[in-house]
Design a protein around this motif. Structure first.
Motif, PDB file in Angstrom:
ATOM      1  N   GLN A   1      49.448  43.275  17.534  1.00 30.20           N
ATOM      2  CA  GLN A   1      49.248  43.531  16.112  1.00 30.20           C
ATOM      3  C   GLN A   1      48.149  42.651  15.526  1.00 30.20           C
ATOM      4  O   GLN A   1      47.526  43.006  14.540  1.00 30.20           O
ATOM      5  N   ARG A   2      47.874  41.535  16.181  1.00 28.89           N
ATOM      6  CA  ARG A   2      46.780  40.656  15.727  1.00 28.89           C
ATOM      7  C   ARG A   2      45.416  41.135  16.191  1.00 28.89           C
ATOM      8  O   ARG A   2      44.438  41.062  15.454  1.00 28.89           O
ATOM      9  N   GLY A   3      45.349  41.599  17.455  1.00 28.70           N
ATOM     10  CA  GLY A   3      44.006  41.868  17.983  1.00 28.70           C
ATOM     11  C   GLY A   3      43.920  42.875  19.096  1.00 28.70           C
ATOM     12  O   GLY A   3      42.938  42.891  19.851  1.00 28.70           O
ATOM     13  N   GLY A   4      44.924  43.758  19.242  1.00 22.62           N
ATOM     14  CA  GLY A   4      44.846  44.783  20.265  1.00 22.62           C
ATOM     15  C   GLY A   4      45.057  44.253  21.673  1.00 22.62           C
ATOM     16  O   GLY A   4      45.513  43.126  21.867  1.00 22.62           O
ATOM     17  N   ILE A   5      44.694  45.072  22.653  1.00 17.80           N
ATOM     18  CA  ILE A   5      44.953  44.776  24.063  1.00 17.80           C
ATOM     19  C   ILE A   5      43.640  44.742  24.835  1.00 17.80           C
ATOM     20  O   ILE A   5      42.772  45.596  24.629  1.00 17.80           O
TER      21      ILE A   5
ATOM     22  N   LEU B   1      53.388  48.619  16.171  1.00 15.70           N
ATOM     23  CA  LEU B   1      54.055  48.588  14.867  1.00 15.70           C
ATOM     24  C   LEU B   1      55.311  49.455  14.863  1.00 15.70           C
ATOM     25  O   LEU B   1      56.309  49.134  14.202  1.00 15.70           O
ATOM     26  N   GLU B   2      55.304  50.547  15.609  1.00 13.44           N
ATOM     27  CA  GLU B   2      56.433  51.483  15.651  1.00 13.44           C
ATOM     28  C   GLU B   2      57.471  51.126  16.718  1.00 13.44           C
ATOM     29  O   GLU B   2      58.523  51.754  16.784  1.00 13.44           O
TER      30      GLU B   2
ATOM     31  N   GLY C   1      58.610  46.533  16.272  1.00  9.04           N
ATOM     32  CA  GLY C   1      57.331  46.336  15.606  1.00  9.04           C
ATOM     33  C   GLY C   1      57.536  46.229  14.103  1.00  9.04           C
ATOM     34  O   GLY C   1      58.597  46.585  13.576  1.00  9.04           O
ATOM     35  N   LYS C   2      56.523  45.780  13.409  1.00  7.90           N
ATOM     36  CA  LYS C   2      56.639  45.498  11.972  1.00  7.90           C
ATOM     37  C   LYS C   2      57.047  46.726  11.160  1.00  7.90           C
ATOM     38  O   LYS C   2      57.883  46.643  10.261  1.00  7.90           O
ATOM     39  N   PHE C   3      56.476  47.875  11.465  1.00  7.70           N
ATOM     40  CA  PHE C   3      56.794  49.113  10.744  1.00  7.70           C
ATOM     41  C   PHE C   3      58.225  49.546  11.030  1.00  7.70           C
ATOM     42  O   PHE C   3      59.010  49.837  10.114  1.00  7.70           O
TER      43      PHE C   3
END
Length: 433
Positions: free
Chosen positions: A73-77, A321-322, A355-357
């Protein structure tokens, strides 16, 4: 295509986490200009790196998924591990599985894919040959088409009439899959190879055979292509695509009376009506209240609105996020060897590992809508164009033109951040009497 171990070796020769993405997804020279619009950058300390990924596993293979989600969530993979991480994000494997359990699951799935592929090859020998077809091979009533020199050159021989309805339905799809494969991600060097195109065709053809209810619909090639590129083993790519389709398959279910994304478009209408009633009213006055202009964004998850690299970045942000750890037990086959992640988690543990969502959905009791974030992503795009739509759009064509201007100009992380804000606002306003 460089394997994951080869990529990891390349990383050791670079510094500062700012490796050239072109090493991982080479672009054809004539397409370089558009590729330069890519916004995703590898950021040391933020992007999930191979080192951080491997450190997230304990000795027997359990994965600290909460730590991984935070980093994504900060910077992808990082591209070197993207396919491996996607398998977890999409629910191919549960975070509480061990190395041994995953090896067993992987082997069983590879064997199952081989069985299905053999069934397909028995009907159409070109399956698995490294080639594919782009012209029809049977008529609607199952009669073989024998006058196609292209098919004969490719070794496609349907000598007898086909009577099985499932086989006819499937064989009628194969040339359309081929036509779409030829058009898929043509900016990438990867698809200059007929073998790689055939790999994509094989995966889509086998999926259409297995999921005969949905079969194949244009746009599924855009969802499948990254899996084929990221995962070297064809069976692994198939199962990753299968898990993505578990979330998205209703998008592709179309009938004479409805389109696949109708439910999401209706939800989008309700969201905009709740968070921005003035914009919704204006769109209704322009005969855009059904939000059909958002059809493509929802159906193929913004693949056309972002460059290839940025689309992958958006997807992994969305899936992180999900993320809900219970998805593994939901998606797994009933007869399969399961891992410990299928055990019921306490609400506290579940919230921690979501995840956050999805965390907010669990807390508010609105969980169970795996593609819902896409609706809020579209809503965030519309909100960024709010003033222009209200001031400049005099007809639906104007709305379409304004929305289409986002292509290549979106920041995936900002879109997700804004979507989360709209999600919170919607949940808050939806509770009000």
């Amino acid at each position: 295509m460089v394997g994951c171990e080869g990529l990891a070796g390349l990383l050791c020769k670079k510094s500062g986490g700012e490796e050239e993405l072109g090493v991982f997804y080479p672009i054809r020279p004539e397409c370089q200009e558009n590729a330069s619009r890519t916004r995703f950058r590898l950021r040391a300390g933020k992007t999930l790196s191979p080192r951080k990924w491997h450190a997230a596993f304990c000795e027997d293979g359990h994965l600290d998924i909460a730590k991984v989600l935070t980093r994504i969530q900060r910077g992808g993979i990082h591209p070197a591990i993207k396919g491996l991480v996607w398998e977890f994000l999409l629910g191919c494997y549960g975070p509480n599985s061990t190395f041994e359990e995953r090896n067993q699951i992987r082997q069983r799935r590879r064997e199952q894919y081989s069985i299905w592929k053999a069934e397909c090859k028995n009907l159409v020998p070109v399956i698995g040959s490294g080639k594919f077809i782009t012209t029809p091979i049977i008529t609607d009533d199952g009669q073989p088409i024998t006058d196609s020199s292209t098919n004969n050159d490719q070794g496609v021989h349907v000598n007898n009439a086909v009577s099985d309805k499932k086989a006819i339905q499937w064989m009628l799809l194969l040339h359309q899959i081929g036509l779409d494969v030829v058009r898929t991600d043509r900016t990438l060097v990867f698809y200059e190879s007929e073998t790689n195109q055939a790999k994509l065709w094989d995966v889509l053809a086998v999926y259409a055979w297995v999921d005969s209810d949905i079969g194949y619909v244009q746009g599924m090639n855009d969802i499948c292509s990254p899996m084929v590129i990221l995962l070297e083993n064809e069976a692994d790519a198939f199962w990753c695509f299968d898990r993505a389709m578990k979330r998205l398959r209703e998008n592709f279910r179309c009938s004479a009376s409805s389109i696949g994304v109708q439910a999401q478009l209706s939800t989008l209408s309700q969201v905009i009506k709740t968070v921005d009633p003035k914009l919704h009213k204006h769109l209704e006055e322009l005969d855009g209240g059904e939000y059909l202009f958002a059809f493509r964004m929802l159906m193929v998850l913004f693949r056309r609105e972002f460059t290839f690299v940025d689309a992958l970045y958006l997807w992994e942000l969305m899936w992180a996020l999900e993320y809900n750890p219970n998805m593994f037990s939901i998606y797994e086959e009933p007869s399969a060897a399961t891992d410990k992640s299928s055990a019921t988690l306490s609400t506290k543990e579940l919230v921690k590992n979501c995840g956050k969502f999805e965390r907010k959905n669990v807390k508010t009791g609105t969980s169970g809508q795996p593609t819902a974030l896409a609706v809020f992503l579209v809503a965030s795009v519309l909100e960024t164009k709010n003033k222009r739509i209200l001031n400049e759009a005099k007809g639906l064509d104007d709305v379409v033109q304004i929305v289409e201007e986002i292509t290549g100009n979106l920041d995936a992380k900002k879109v997700c951040k804004d979507a989360l804000k709209i999600h919170s606002k919607y949940l808050s306003k939806a509770k009000m009497p």
